[in-house]
Design a protein around this motif. Structure first.
Motif, PDB file in Angstrom:
ATOM      1  N   UNK A 187       5.948  -5.062  20.793  1.00  0.00           N
ATOM      2  CA  UNK A 187       6.060  -4.383  22.088  1.00  0.00           C
ATOM      3  C   UNK A 187       6.949  -5.179  23.034  1.00  0.00           C
ATOM      4  N   UNK A 188       6.816  -6.495  23.010  1.00  0.00           N
ATOM      5  CA  UNK A 188       7.633  -7.343  23.879  1.00  0.00           C
ATOM      6  C   UNK A 188       9.100  -7.328  23.460  1.00  0.00           C
ATOM      7  N   UNK A 200      10.575  -4.846  21.831  1.00  0.00           N
ATOM      8  CA  UNK A 200      11.124  -3.490  21.787  1.00  0.00           C
ATOM      9  C   UNK A 200      11.451  -3.028  20.388  1.00  0.00           C
ATOM     10  N   UNK A 201      10.572  -3.349  19.451  1.00  0.00           N
ATOM     11  CA  UNK A 201      10.807  -2.973  18.056  1.00  0.00           C
ATOM     12  C   UNK A 201       9.475  -2.638  17.393  1.00  0.00           C
ATOM     13  N   UNK A 202       9.506  -2.427  16.091  1.00  0.00           N
ATOM     14  CA  UNK A 202       8.301  -2.090  15.335  1.00  0.00           C
ATOM     15  C   UNK A 202       7.647  -3.353  14.783  1.00  0.00           C
ATOM     16  N   UNK A 203       6.345  -3.284  14.542  1.00  0.00           N
ATOM     17  CA  UNK A 203       5.603  -4.429  14.032  1.00  0.00           C
ATOM     18  C   UNK A 203       6.166  -4.908  12.692  1.00  0.00           C
ATOM     19  N   UNK A 249      -0.426 -11.099  18.719  1.00  0.00           N
ATOM     20  CA  UNK A 249      -0.397 -10.362  17.462  1.00  0.00           C
ATOM     21  C   UNK A 249       1.031  -9.899  17.211  1.00  0.00           C
ATOM     22  N   UNK A 250       1.290  -9.504  15.975  1.00  0.00           N
ATOM     23  CA  UNK A 250       2.614  -8.977  15.666  1.00  0.00           C
ATOM     24  C   UNK A 250       2.880  -7.704  16.462  1.00  0.00           C
TER      25      UNK A 250
END
Length: 86
Positions: free
Chosen positions: A63-64, A66-69, A57-58
């Motif tokens: 999470x992988x 290190x940012x926001x969806x 998923x986005x």
């Protein structure tokens, strides 16, 4: 450690592997832009022809990376507009 040297050796190998993973993560977060991190995730999880690819998923990608969806969504849109992905 003296009594069971193989356990010490195996533990050292596991810790060294984890250290390499952490160093790679720090390098990615420090030196790559989000677009590069998202691209790396896509390449790492791409279907290799066996049909066993991961469906991320986005949110998982964010999470992988290190940012926001939302940033992942913009990166994916950019890659799509440039013709790199469909």
């Amino acid at each position: 450690m003296r009594q069971y040297p193989q356990i010490a050796l195996n533990t050292s190998k596991v810790l060294a592997g984890r250290m390499r993973q952490l160093v790679n993560l720090v390098e990615d977060l420090s030196f790559r832009h989000v677009l590069g991190r998202v691209t790396k995730i896509l390449l790492t999880h791409a279907d290799d022809g066996t049909g066993t690819n991961d469906h991320l998923t986005q949110q998982e990608m964010a999470a992988m990376a290190g940012t926001a969806r939302e940033v992942v969504a913009r990166s994916l849109k950019s890659l799509e507009e440039q013709g790199y992905i469909r």
